[in-house]
Design a protein around this motif. Sequence first.
Motif, PDB file in Angstrom:
ATOM      1  N   HIS A   1      29.736   2.562  35.366  1.00  0.00           N
ATOM      2  CA  HIS A   1      29.285   3.958  35.376  1.00  0.00           C
ATOM      3  C   HIS A   1      27.874   4.143  35.919  1.00  0.00           C
ATOM      4  O   HIS A   1      27.297   5.221  35.781  1.00  0.00           O
ATOM      5  CB  HIS A   1      29.388   4.540  33.969  1.00  0.00           C
ATOM      6  CG  HIS A   1      30.772   4.423  33.401  1.00  0.00           C
ATOM      7  ND1 HIS A   1      31.837   5.162  33.862  1.00  0.00           N
ATOM      8  CD2 HIS A   1      31.275   3.611  32.440  1.00  0.00           C
ATOM      9  CE1 HIS A   1      32.934   4.826  33.201  1.00  0.00           C
ATOM     10  NE2 HIS A   1      32.618   3.881  32.336  1.00  0.00           N
ATOM     11  N   ALA A   2      27.292   3.102  36.542  1.00  0.00           N
ATOM     12  CA  ALA A   2      25.950   3.166  37.143  1.00  0.00           C
ATOM     13  C   ALA A   2      24.904   3.615  36.124  1.00  0.00           C
ATOM     14  O   ALA A   2      24.090   4.484  36.388  1.00  0.00           O
ATOM     15  CB  ALA A   2      25.950   4.073  38.382  1.00  0.00           C
ATOM     16  N   ARG A   3      24.912   2.999  34.974  1.00  0.00           N
ATOM     17  CA  ARG A   3      23.960   3.350  33.908  1.00  0.00           C
ATOM     18  C   ARG A   3      22.690   2.512  33.934  1.00  0.00           C
ATOM     19  O   ARG A   3      21.813   2.698  33.106  1.00  0.00           O
ATOM     20  CB  ARG A   3      24.648   3.203  32.559  1.00  0.00           C
ATOM     21  CG  ARG A   3      25.753   4.216  32.358  1.00  0.00           C
ATOM     22  CD  ARG A   3      26.373   4.083  30.994  1.00  0.00           C
ATOM     23  NE  ARG A   3      27.437   5.054  30.822  1.00  0.00           N
ATOM     24  CZ  ARG A   3      28.510   4.867  30.090  1.00  0.00           C
ATOM     25  NH1 ARG A   3      28.673   3.735  29.434  1.00  0.00           N
ATOM     26  NH2 ARG A   3      29.428   5.802  29.989  1.00  0.00           N
ATOM     27  N   THR A   4      22.587   1.572  34.868  1.00  0.00           N
ATOM     28  CA  THR A   4      21.380   0.757  34.965  1.00  0.00           C
ATOM     29  C   THR A   4      20.206   1.658  35.330  1.00  0.00           C
ATOM     30  O   THR A   4      20.243   2.328  36.358  1.00  0.00           O
ATOM     31  CB  THR A   4      21.553  -0.340  36.046  1.00  0.00           C
ATOM     32  OG1 THR A   4      22.696  -1.120  35.738  1.00  0.00           O
ATOM     33  CG2 THR A   4      20.322  -1.217  36.148  1.00  0.00           C
TER      34      THR A   4
ATOM     35  N   ASP B   1      33.916   3.634  42.171  1.00  0.00           N
ATOM     36  CA  ASP B   1      33.908   4.497  43.352  1.00  0.00           C
ATOM     37  C   ASP B   1      33.260   5.854  43.115  1.00  0.00           C
ATOM     38  O   ASP B   1      32.487   6.312  43.924  1.00  0.00           O
ATOM     39  CB  ASP B   1      35.339   4.700  43.873  1.00  0.00           C
ATOM     40  CG  ASP B   1      35.835   3.498  44.654  1.00  0.00           C
ATOM     41  OD1 ASP B   1      35.011   2.845  45.330  1.00  0.00           O
ATOM     42  OD2 ASP B   1      37.037   3.207  44.583  1.00  0.00           O
ATOM     43  N   GLY B   2      33.544   6.503  41.989  1.00  0.00           N
ATOM     44  CA  GLY B   2      33.037   7.855  41.759  1.00  0.00           C
ATOM     45  C   GLY B   2      31.731   7.938  40.995  1.00  0.00           C
ATOM     46  O   GLY B   2      31.239   9.031  40.729  1.00  0.00           O
ATOM     47  N   ALA B   3      31.110   6.812  40.656  1.00  0.00           N
ATOM     48  CA  ALA B   3      29.894   6.814  39.844  1.00  0.00           C
ATOM     49  C   ALA B   3      28.696   7.316  40.648  1.00  0.00           C
ATOM     50  O   ALA B   3      28.563   7.029  41.838  1.00  0.00           O
ATOM     51  CB  ALA B   3      29.611   5.417  39.318  1.00  0.00           C
ATOM     52  N   ASP B   4      27.821   8.066  39.992  1.00  0.00           N
ATOM     53  CA  ASP B   4      26.593   8.539  40.625  1.00  0.00           C
ATOM     54  C   ASP B   4      25.547   7.436  40.532  1.00  0.00           C
ATOM     55  O   ASP B   4      24.946   7.213  39.481  1.00  0.00           O
ATOM     56  CB  ASP B   4      26.082   9.808  39.944  1.00  0.00           C
ATOM     57  CG  ASP B   4      24.773  10.304  40.539  1.00  0.00           C
ATOM     58  OD1 ASP B   4      24.351   9.800  41.604  1.00  0.00           O
ATOM     59  OD2 ASP B   4      24.155  11.195  39.931  1.00  0.00           O
ATOM     60  N   ALA B   5      25.330   6.736  41.628  1.00  0.00           N
ATOM     61  CA  ALA B   5      24.376   5.633  41.666  1.00  0.00           C
ATOM     62  C   ALA B   5      23.181   5.971  42.549  1.00  0.00           C
ATOM     63  O   ALA B   5      22.471   5.079  43.010  1.00  0.00           O
ATOM     64  CB  ALA B   5      25.072   4.373  42.167  1.00  0.00           C
ATOM     65  N   SER B   6      22.924   7.247  42.760  1.00  0.00           N
ATOM     66  CA  SER B   6      21.845   7.654  43.659  1.00  0.00           C
ATOM     67  C   SER B   6      20.482   7.131  43.195  1.00  0.00           C
ATOM     68  O   SER B   6      19.618   6.834  44.019  1.00  0.00           O
ATOM     69  CB  SER B   6      21.812   9.181  43.798  1.00  0.00           C
ATOM     70  OG  SER B   6      21.660   9.799  42.536  1.00  0.00           O
ATOM     71  N   HIS B   7      20.297   6.991  41.894  1.00  0.00           N
ATOM     72  CA  HIS B   7      19.023   6.485  41.369  1.00  0.00           C
ATOM     73  C   HIS B   7      18.813   4.994  41.663  1.00  0.00           C
ATOM     74  O   HIS B   7      17.703   4.487  41.527  1.00  0.00           O
ATOM     75  CB  HIS B   7      18.933   6.744  39.861  1.00  0.00           C
ATOM     76  CG  HIS B   7      19.952   6.009  39.061  1.00  0.00           C
ATOM     77  ND1 HIS B   7      21.291   6.349  39.067  1.00  0.00           N
ATOM     78  CD2 HIS B   7      19.836   4.935  38.247  1.00  0.00           C
ATOM     79  CE1 HIS B   7      21.951   5.519  38.271  1.00  0.00           C
ATOM     80  NE2 HIS B   7      21.092   4.657  37.763  1.00  0.00           N
ATOM     81  N   LEU B   8      19.856   4.307  42.099  1.00  0.00           N
ATOM     82  CA  LEU B   8      19.760   2.872  42.402  1.00  0.00           C
ATOM     83  C   LEU B   8      19.562   2.589  43.884  1.00  0.00           C
ATOM     84  O   LEU B   8      19.203   1.480  44.262  1.00  0.00           O
ATOM     85  CB  LEU B   8      21.016   2.154  41.908  1.00  0.00           C
ATOM     86  CG  LEU B   8      21.267   2.222  40.408  1.00  0.00           C
ATOM     87  CD1 LEU B   8      22.645   1.665  40.068  1.00  0.00           C
ATOM     88  CD2 LEU B   8      20.173   1.504  39.648  1.00  0.00           C
ATOM     89  N   GLU B   9      19.811   3.590  44.719  1.00  0.00           N
ATOM     90  CA  GLU B   9      19.675   3.410  46.164  1.00  0.00           C
ATOM     91  C   GLU B   9      18.237   2.985  46.490  1.00  0.00           C
ATOM     92  O   GLU B   9      17.282   3.546  45.969  1.00  0.00           O
ATOM     93  CB  GLU B   9      20.027   4.703  46.910  1.00  0.00           C
ATOM     94  CG  GLU B   9      21.452   5.178  46.692  1.00  0.00           C
ATOM     95  CD  GLU B   9      22.509   4.225  47.249  1.00  0.00           C
ATOM     96  OE1 GLU B   9      22.198   3.424  48.145  1.00  0.00           O
ATOM     97  OE2 GLU B   9      23.648   4.288  46.768  1.00  0.00           O
TER      98      GLU B   9
ATOM     99  N   VAL C   1      24.091  -1.481  46.380  1.00  0.00           N
ATOM    100  CA  VAL C   1      25.134  -0.868  45.553  1.00  0.00           C
ATOM    101  C   VAL C   1      26.479  -1.043  46.250  1.00  0.00           C
ATOM    102  O   VAL C   1      26.626  -0.692  47.414  1.00  0.00           O
ATOM    103  CB  VAL C   1      24.843   0.630  45.296  1.00  0.00           C
ATOM    104  CG1 VAL C   1      25.970   1.282  44.522  1.00  0.00           C
ATOM    105  CG2 VAL C   1      23.510   0.790  44.563  1.00  0.00           C
ATOM    106  N   VAL C   2      27.424  -1.620  45.523  1.00  0.00           N
ATOM    107  CA  VAL C   2      28.774  -1.817  46.039  1.00  0.00           C
ATOM    108  C   VAL C   2      29.723  -0.991  45.192  1.00  0.00           C
ATOM    109  O   VAL C   2      29.729  -1.097  43.962  1.00  0.00           O
ATOM    110  CB  VAL C   2      29.180  -3.309  45.990  1.00  0.00           C
ATOM    111  CG1 VAL C   2      30.622  -3.494  46.412  1.00  0.00           C
ATOM    112  CG2 VAL C   2      28.259  -4.137  46.856  1.00  0.00           C
TER     113      VAL C   2
END
Length: 163
Positions: A49-52, A71-79, A84-85
């Motif tokens: 869930h991109a909670r890191t 696939d659908g997780a919001d990982a914009s804060h990790l870019e 990010v895969v």
Amino acid sequence: MHISELVGADEWHTVEGRPYVVYKYAATLDGRIAAPAGRQPWRVVVDTHARTPRSARVLDDAAPTLIAVADGADASHLEGRATVVRLPKAAEGLDITSLLRALHERDVRGVFLEGGPTLAASFVSAGLADRVIAYIAPALLAGARAPSRAERSARSATRCAAT
């Protein structure tokens, strides 16, 4: 023992299309898994869930970090902080076969898996842990009434067999 023996480098050729996986864990006599310490040369975080958080130590630039998310997780804060895969979800967590394929495409040929029991169980039950290294400490962490992981698994198997 040399590190190449520990990680099974002489056996990497026995698997095709994915990295060779060594699952290492530390546990106490009552089956509690202890968190290992230390750094690894390439860090992979499985975070459905991109909670890191952006401030996580795993993103400290000590080593390149890849974070696998759904696939659908919001990982914009990790870019920009990690690679990010995006991977398909599985019944529990991410599709680890897809994770290994993504690592193999990045020329990763060996994986030293250090994770919690859920991630480890995913690898072991899928037959993707090529070697298991266990360190058992001569200690007990839980109270006398708390069931160990092995006891919980046995109870679960008993319930399944009874139904």
